[in-house]
Design an enzyme around this catalytic site. Sequence first.
Site, short mmCIF file in Angstrom:
data_model
loop_
_atom_site.label_atom_id
_atom_site.label_comp_id
_atom_site.label_asym_id
_atom_site.label_seq_id
_atom_site.Cartn_x
_atom_site.Cartn_y
_atom_site.Cartn_z
N CYS A 97 0.83 -1.21 0.00
CA CYS A 97 0.00 0.00 0.00
C CYS A 97 0.86 1.26 0.00
O CYS A 97 1.51 1.56 0.99
CB CYS A 97 -0.90 -0.07 1.23
SG CYS A 97 -1.61 1.49 1.75
N CYS A 128 -0.01 3.93 2.62
CA CYS A 128 0.39 3.55 3.98
C CYS A 128 1.78 4.11 4.31
O CYS A 128 2.05 4.45 5.46
CB CYS A 128 0.41 2.03 4.15
SG CYS A 128 -1.23 1.30 4.01
#
Length: 111
Positions: free
Chosen positions: A33, A36
């Site tokens: 991700c 993230c």
Amino acid sequence: MSKGVITITDADFETEVLKAEQPVLVYFWASWCGPCQLMSPMINLAANTYSDRLKIVKMEIDPNPLTVKQYQVEGVPALRLIKDSKLIESTEGVITKDKLLSLLEQHLNNN
């Protein structure tokens, strides 16, 4: 009282989060991700700023499907603020540092 972010798994969740004496911010993330990676420094900052009043844990979503399902994590990064075993706040997606800090302030000052 540990400073910093604690990495947990489904198996640790009850002990580390539901039985915690302080509010717990659970940060759901994934290695694949991109957003993230933007959130991680803010999570660390929050851990350092609020270590006296807040516990912060992070959980990778792929190896921990039980908690992800239980807390209806649809996308990452996701945050769940849990106090006395109850979910009191949740966000999905990247939020700004100001929003993160004000969200925490709002809940931590109501103790």
